[in-house]
Write an enzyme that holds these catalytic residues in place. Structure first.
Site, PDB file in Angstrom:
ATOM      1  N   MET A 216       4.328  45.320  87.343  1.00 55.03           N
ATOM      2  CA  MET A 216       3.213  44.627  87.614  1.00 55.03           C
ATOM      3  C   MET A 216       3.513  43.729  89.147  1.00 55.03           C
ATOM      4  SD  MET A 216       3.467  42.597  83.833  1.00 55.03           S
ATOM      5  CE  MET A 216       5.242  42.585  83.762  1.00 55.03           C
TER       6      MET A 216
ATOM      7  N   ASP B 114      -2.770  48.828  72.881  1.00 56.83           N
ATOM      8  CA  ASP B 114      -2.668  48.223  73.863  1.00 56.83           C
ATOM      9  C   ASP B 114      -3.424  49.069  75.084  1.00 56.83           C
ATOM     10  OD1 ASP B 114      -1.877  45.943  73.189  1.00 56.83           O
ATOM     11  OD2 ASP B 114       0.092  45.978  74.339  1.00 56.83           O
TER      12      ASP B 114
ATOM     13  N   LYS C 216      -7.080  44.189  77.371  1.00 57.33           N
ATOM     14  CA  LYS C 216      -8.158  43.555  78.374  1.00 57.33           C
ATOM     15  C   LYS C 216      -9.122  44.680  78.819  1.00 57.33           C
ATOM     16  CE  LYS C 216      -8.424  40.261  82.307  1.00 57.33           C
ATOM     17  NZ  LYS C 216      -9.268  40.842  82.826  1.00 57.33           N
TER      18      LYS C 216
HETATM   19  N1  SAH Z   1       6.174  47.984  78.050  1.00 51.74           N
HETATM   20  C1  SAH Z   1       5.650  48.686  79.228  1.00 51.74           C
HETATM   21  C2  SAH Z   1       5.456  47.986  80.403  1.00 51.74           C
HETATM   22  C3  SAH Z   1       4.359  46.740  80.261  1.00 51.74           C
HETATM   23  S1  SAH Z   1       4.061  45.759  81.792  1.00 51.74           S
HETATM   24  C4  SAH Z   1       6.697  49.943  79.718  1.00 51.74           C
HETATM   25  O1  SAH Z   1       7.767  49.924  79.154  1.00 51.74           O
HETATM   26  O2  SAH Z   1       6.307  50.696  80.660  1.00 51.74           O
HETATM   27  C5  SAH Z   1       2.728  46.766  82.548  1.00 51.74           C
HETATM   28  C6  SAH Z   1       3.292  47.351  83.599  1.00 51.74           C
HETATM   29  O3  SAH Z   1       3.712  48.576  83.483  1.00 51.74           O
HETATM   30  C7  SAH Z   1       2.221  47.884  84.729  1.00 51.74           C
HETATM   31  O4  SAH Z   1       1.675  46.692  85.530  1.00 51.74           O
HETATM   32  C8  SAH Z   1       2.835  48.810  85.717  1.00 51.74           C
HETATM   33  O5  SAH Z   1       3.641  48.002  86.613  1.00 51.74           O
HETATM   34  C9  SAH Z   1       3.655  49.341  84.594  1.00 51.74           C
HETATM   35  N2  SAH Z   1       3.365  50.660  84.091  1.00 51.74           N
HETATM   36  C10 SAH Z   1       3.096  50.976  82.855  1.00 51.74           C
HETATM   37  N3  SAH Z   1       2.635  52.241  82.851  1.00 51.74           N
HETATM   38  C11 SAH Z   1       2.695  52.768  84.092  1.00 51.74           C
HETATM   39  C12 SAH Z   1       2.361  54.106  84.612  1.00 51.74           C
HETATM   40  N4  SAH Z   1       2.217  55.111  83.728  1.00 51.74           N
HETATM   41  N5  SAH Z   1       2.663  54.352  85.905  1.00 51.74           N
HETATM   42  C13 SAH Z   1       3.126  53.334  86.371  1.00 51.74           C
HETATM   43  N6  SAH Z   1       3.200  52.118  86.064  1.00 51.74           N
HETATM   44  C14 SAH Z   1       3.167  51.954  84.968  1.00 51.74           C
END
Ligand code: SAH
Length: 255
Positions: free
Chosen positions: A172, A36, A58
């Protein structure tokens, strides 16, 4: 033909060193890696030389691959005898649709394993110095989705969350930040409630911006906050200020 295994793997929050040993081993052994957008590219360098690397996110300016297509491809690779790693940012089952993919594999009788990862809420909060729980400030934390773009998403009960959980971490939530803050204020949260935005948590580009429910939206606009970012709402945000202050004072004392 014996079907391959599918590993639904968490890549961790961004810093490639925050992946688990098990996840790394699965990457090193996979025939196909379907990854992803939020996965750190550096992790792909551990793949076998002849592994097939398939981007499933995406790309800027283009459409994302429909989930059904991702499921179908994953199944096809496995049924043709390939070991597949489905690599997702953070933890694969936190707002990552990994649960849906696991259901698809289970229904088709394909063997699979889920490898947990450090979700971005935990990675980003610890990395920037915000303890999500802290004696005297927070005994509970909730992970909340700030979007309902999938249509069938259950709506978030901000009314209940506002008064039952000490710390909220919103995934998000950047594009809906104004609405989220207004909702919390409408539920009676004081406008002085501290809020932090952690952008690119745990990566070299990590940036943390702080404000309050009343101010953070404007500050975020001024600072041009971009995804991926998390909102952390609650008194624990002040602990970071305290940490920074204590560290600065100590440095002044010791030179
Ligand atoms: N499975 C992922 C989340 C996916 S949803 C997890 O466990 O982290 C995607 C959202 O995760 C983004 O919109 C953001 O809000 C958050 N996110 C993912 N990586 C991030 C990072 N390095 N720093 C801040 N927010 C992050």
């Amino acid at each position: 033909m014996r079907p391959g295994m599918v590993y639904i793997v968490g890549a961790g929050p961004g810093d490639p060193e925050l992946i688990t040993l098990k996840a790394l081993r699965r990457i090193q052994e996979a025939d196909v890696i379907m990854y992803d957008r939020l996965v750190n590219d550096e992790l792909l360098s551990y793949a076998k030389k002849d592994a097939l690397l398939v981007f499933c996110g995406k790309a800027p300016g283009s459409h994302s691959i429909p989930q059904e297509k991702i499921n179908e491809n994953m199944v096809t690779y496995a049924l043709t005898g390939h070991d597949v790693v489905r690599l997702k940012g953070g933890d694969p089952l936190i707002f990552g649709r990994g649960g849906e993919e696991a259901c698809e594999l289970a229904a088709r009788g394909i063997p699979f394993e889920i490898v947990p990862g450090v979700t971005s809420a935990l990675g980003a909060a610890s990395s920037t110095g915000i303890p999500l729980t802290h004696r005297g400030a927070s005994t509970s934390v909730a992970f909340v989705s700030g979007t309902s773009c999938h249509g069938n998403e259950r709506s978030v009960r901000w009314d209940l969350l506002a008064h039952s959980v000490d710390t909220l971490v919103v995934y998000m939530g950047v594009s809906r930040m104004d609405d989220i803050c207004k909702e919390m204020l409408a539920q009676g949260k004081p406008s002085s409630t501290p809020v932090a935005i952690v952008e690119q948590g745990t990566r070299a580009e990590e940036r943390t911006i702080t404000g309050t429910l009343g101010t953070i939206h404007k500050i975020a606009l001024l600072m041009n906050v971009k995804n991926p970012a998390l909102l952390i709402i609650g008194e624990v945000v002040r602990v970071r200020d305290q940490l920074l202050k204590l560290a600065a004072e100590a440095e002044e004392r010791t030179g």
